[in-house]
Design a protein around this motif. Structure first.
Motif, PDB file in Angstrom:
ATOM      1  N   ALA A  46     -52.052 -14.462  75.612  1.00  0.00           N
ATOM      2  CA  ALA A  46     -52.871 -14.880  74.473  1.00  0.00           C
ATOM      3  C   ALA A  46     -54.330 -15.059  74.880  1.00  0.00           C
ATOM      4  CB  ALA A  46     -52.318 -16.176  73.878  1.00  0.00           C
ATOM      5  N   LEU A  47     -54.548 -15.656  76.056  1.00  0.00           N
ATOM      6  CA  LEU A  47     -55.916 -15.828  76.549  1.00  0.00           C
ATOM      7  C   LEU A  47     -56.561 -14.475  76.852  1.00  0.00           C
ATOM      8  CD1 LEU A  47     -55.386 -18.897  78.924  1.00  0.00           C
ATOM      9  CD2 LEU A  47     -56.548 -18.880  76.703  1.00  0.00           C
ATOM     10  N   THR A  60     -56.517 -12.073  86.445  1.00  0.00           N
ATOM     11  CA  THR A  60     -55.135 -12.010  85.961  1.00  0.00           C
ATOM     12  C   THR A  60     -54.616 -10.587  86.006  1.00  0.00           C
ATOM     13  OG1 THR A  60     -55.647 -13.786  84.392  1.00  0.00           O
ATOM     14  CG2 THR A  60     -53.623 -12.556  84.007  1.00  0.00           C
ATOM     15  N   ALA A  72     -42.664 -18.114  78.396  1.00  0.00           N
ATOM     16  CA  ALA A  72     -43.622 -19.031  77.780  1.00  0.00           C
ATOM     17  C   ALA A  72     -44.964 -18.996  78.504  1.00  0.00           C
ATOM     18  CB  ALA A  72     -43.062 -20.448  77.781  1.00  0.00           C
ATOM     19  N   VAL A  73     -44.921 -18.946  79.832  1.00  0.00           N
ATOM     20  CA  VAL A  73     -46.166 -18.894  80.607  1.00  0.00           C
ATOM     21  C   VAL A  73     -46.870 -17.555  80.385  1.00  0.00           C
ATOM     22  CG1 VAL A  73     -47.175 -19.019  82.904  1.00  0.00           C
ATOM     23  CG2 VAL A  73     -45.213 -20.464  82.326  1.00  0.00           C
ATOM     24  N   THR A 121     -45.248 -15.199  87.973  1.00  0.00           N
ATOM     25  CA  THR A 121     -44.310 -15.806  87.033  1.00  0.00           C
ATOM     26  C   THR A 121     -43.665 -14.760  86.136  1.00  0.00           C
ATOM     27  OG1 THR A 121     -44.019 -17.447  85.258  1.00  0.00           O
ATOM     28  CG2 THR A 121     -46.135 -16.298  85.348  1.00  0.00           C
ATOM     29  N   ARG A 167     -45.827  -7.095  80.115  1.00  0.00           N
ATOM     30  CA  ARG A 167     -45.604  -8.378  79.441  1.00  0.00           C
ATOM     31  C   ARG A 167     -44.384  -9.118  79.986  1.00  0.00           C
ATOM     32  NH1 ARG A 167     -48.211  -8.414  73.688  1.00  0.00           N
ATOM     33  NH2 ARG A 167     -49.771  -6.778  73.969  1.00  0.00           N
ATOM     34  N   GLY A 198     -46.634 -15.625  77.838  1.00  0.00           N
ATOM     35  CA  GLY A 198     -47.178 -15.618  76.479  1.00  0.00           C
ATOM     36  C   GLY A 198     -48.518 -16.313  76.400  1.00  0.00           C
ATOM     37  N   GLY A 199     -48.653 -17.452  77.094  1.00  0.00           N
ATOM     38  CA  GLY A 199     -49.925 -18.167  77.097  1.00  0.00           C
ATOM     39  C   GLY A 199     -51.024 -17.393  77.799  1.00  0.00           C
ATOM     40  N   VAL A 200     -50.702 -16.807  78.957  1.00  0.00           N
ATOM     41  CA  VAL A 200     -51.684 -16.012  79.705  1.00  0.00           C
ATOM     42  C   VAL A 200     -52.110 -14.797  78.875  1.00  0.00           C
ATOM     43  CG1 VAL A 200     -52.036 -14.574  81.751  1.00  0.00           C
ATOM     44  CG2 VAL A 200     -50.829 -16.756  81.947  1.00  0.00           C
TER      45      VAL A 200
END
Length: 219
Positions: A135-136, A100, A128-129, A124, A105, A131-133
């Motif tokens: 967080a992981l 990744t 929302a996407v 992307t 951000r 934010g998910g990436v």
């Protein structure tokens, strides 16, 4: 740019990343299973050149890799060099399933290998996407180990520039004078000093000097 875009192969990825790498304002995050992750040698060397850029000291750089990235001496030296330039480098507690890149951000880039081993890239800008990436990435980061701590069996791994900084600390020079003598910005110098204190498990610059002397790191 559309919220989700596909880049076909290394050539499109490099063409896309060239201006993006120059536009980083605050933060560059990268997770990789290994450092030789790019299918072509040209792509690998281009990415490494970005990571060696003087710009690395002007924004926060997070580099998270699997332990497999430390197998070769060249890879270890590259990661130590990044850390020496001010990047925060950590080793993931478990193998990373997905590589990744996250820029400020606001952009996330995910490599997508095909059946023949070639690689496309999904880009992307969808909040929302991202934010998910993110967080992981942050969850993996929190459970990871600092590079110095991971490599240190008995003695900290201090590179040539770090030893020069330790000698400067022992000389009594002001931060401004030491940074100028070593050819780095004051901000980078102070970041390196903080990293050395951490690597030497020292609570103060004086303790760091004593510890460095005990280990023979200032010779």
């Amino acid at each position: 740019m559309a919220e989700i875009t596909t880049l076909r192969g290394d050539a499109q990825f490099l063409a896309f990343m060239e201006p993006v790498a120059r536009s980083i304002r605050e933060e560059f995050s990268c997770a990789a299973r290994e450092l030789s992750t790019w299918p072509s040698m040209a792509a690998s060397e281009t990415v490494r050149s970005w990571m060696r850029s003087p710009e690395i000291g002007r924004h926060r750089t997070w580099k998270l890799v699997s332990a497999a990235a430390l197998v070769s001496e060249d890879s270890r030296e590259h990661l130590l060099d990044l850390a020496g330039r001010g990047a925060e480098v950590r080793i993931a507690a478990t193998p990373l399933p997905q590589e990744t890149i996250i820029v400020d951000r606001r952009i996330a880039i995910l490599p997508v290998p095909d059946a023949l081993g070639r690689r496309d890239y999904t880009v992307t800008t969808a909040p929302a996407v991202i934010g998910g990436v993110l967080a992981l990435f942050e969850a993996a980061w929190e459970t990871s180990a600092g590079l110095a701590a991971f490599l240190r069996p008995d003695q900290p791994q201090i590179d040539v520039e770090g030893r020069s900084i330790l000698r400067a600390l022992g000389s009594g020079l002001s931060d401004e004078a030491a940074a100028g003598q070593l050819g780095m910005s004051l901000r980078t110098y102070r970041r390196r000093v903080a990293g050395l204190l951490d690597a030497l498990d020292a609570g103060s610059r004086f303790q760091a000097g004593l510890r460095a002397g005990e280990l023979g790191l200032t010779r």
